[in-house]
Design a protein around this motif. Structure first.
Motif, PDB file in Angstrom:
ATOM      1  N   THR A 133       0.760  -1.205  -0.101  1.00 12.56           N
ATOM      2  CA  THR A 133       0.049  -0.009  -0.025  1.00 12.56           C
ATOM      3  C   THR A 133       0.921   1.401  -0.015  1.00 12.56           C
ATOM      4  N   LEU A 134       0.500   2.141  -1.025  1.00 15.11           N
ATOM      5  CA  LEU A 134       1.116   3.506  -1.052  1.00 15.11           C
ATOM      6  C   LEU A 134       0.350   4.430  -0.579  1.00 15.11           C
ATOM      7  N   VAL A 135       0.464   5.412   0.271  1.00  9.80           N
ATOM      8  CA  VAL A 135      -0.388   6.427   0.739  1.00  9.80           C
ATOM      9  C   VAL A 135       0.343   7.840   0.559  1.00  9.80           C
ATOM     10  N   ILE A 136      -0.490   8.636  -0.239  1.00 10.50           N
ATOM     11  CA  ILE A 136       0.260   9.946  -0.425  1.00 10.50           C
ATOM     12  C   ILE A 136      -0.894  10.885   0.066  1.00 10.50           C
ATOM     13  N   ARG A 137      -0.407  11.814   0.788  1.00  9.68           N
ATOM     14  CA  ARG A 137      -0.967  12.977   1.637  1.00  9.68           C
ATOM     15  C   ARG A 137      -0.544  14.394   1.235  1.00  9.68           C
ATOM     16  N   LEU A 138      -1.612  15.202   1.098  1.00 11.94           N
ATOM     17  CA  LEU A 138      -1.122  16.645   0.844  1.00 11.94           C
ATOM     18  C   LEU A 138      -1.921  17.482   1.443  1.00 11.94           C
ATOM     19  N   ASP A 139      -1.508  18.393   2.246  1.00 11.36           N
ATOM     20  CA  ASP A 139      -2.078  19.494   2.893  1.00 11.36           C
ATOM     21  C   ASP A 139      -2.186  20.860   1.829  1.00 11.36           C
ATOM     22  N   THR A 140      -3.583  21.279   1.862  1.00  8.64           N
ATOM     23  CA  THR A 140      -3.887  22.126   0.972  1.00  8.64           C
ATOM     24  C   THR A 140      -5.118  23.063   1.424  1.00  8.64           C
ATOM     25  N   THR A 141      -5.676  23.678   0.652  1.00  9.41           N
ATOM     26  CA  THR A 141      -6.919  24.657   1.162  1.00  9.41           C
ATOM     27  C   THR A 141      -8.127  24.394   0.290  1.00  9.41           C
ATOM     28  N   ALA A 142      -9.220  24.290   0.763  1.00  2.66           N
ATOM     29  CA  ALA A 142     -10.540  24.479  -0.071  1.00  2.66           C
ATOM     30  C   ALA A 142     -10.551  25.792  -0.661  1.00  2.66           C
ATOM     31  N   ALA A 143     -11.587  25.703  -1.633  1.00  2.00           N
ATOM     32  CA  ALA A 143     -11.980  26.945  -2.161  1.00  2.00           C
ATOM     33  C   ALA A 143     -12.269  28.042  -1.288  1.00  2.00           C
ATOM     34  N   ASP A 144     -12.775  28.017  -0.114  1.00  5.32           N
ATOM     35  CA  ASP A 144     -13.112  29.096   1.064  1.00  5.32           C
ATOM     36  C   ASP A 144     -11.806  29.174   1.633  1.00  5.32           C
TER      37      ASP A 144
END
Length: 94
Positions: free
Chosen positions: A69-80
């Motif tokens: 299993t490969l898990v990729i995570r990214l912290d970002t922002t929603a449109a708001d």
């Protein structure tokens, strides 16, 4: 891609932290990548993208490999502007 595309979705922010811009709930890009095993990250360099302004972008995401299993995570922002963590899980099949 958003799971429910039955309603119109506003285009995502083009300046969202560490993310590319989706159009109508869908995003697509391709390019090269490098893996940094010491930091547990993958860095993608976008050579082509659905959203023209993303071509040439460099995106770094946290990754973890456990068995098949490969898990990729990214912290970002929603449109708001709300902070969100997006997760992509790949599982190798036998």
């Amino acid at each position: 891609m958003r799971r429910d595309r039955s309603v119109d979705v506003p285009e995502g922010p083009s300046g969202a932290k560490n993310n590319s811009r989706a159009q109508g709930g869908y995003d697509a890009y391709f390019g090269t990548y490098t893996i940094d095993d010491e930091t547990g990250s993958v860095t993608q360099r976008l050579l082509g993208a659905l959203s023209r302004e993303n071509v040439g972008a460099v995106l770094t995401r946290v990754m973890d490999v456990q068995g098949d299993t490969l898990v990729i995570r990214l912290d970002t922002t929603a449109a708001d502007g709300t902070a969100v963590t997006r997760t992509l899980t790949w599982q190798r099949v036998g």
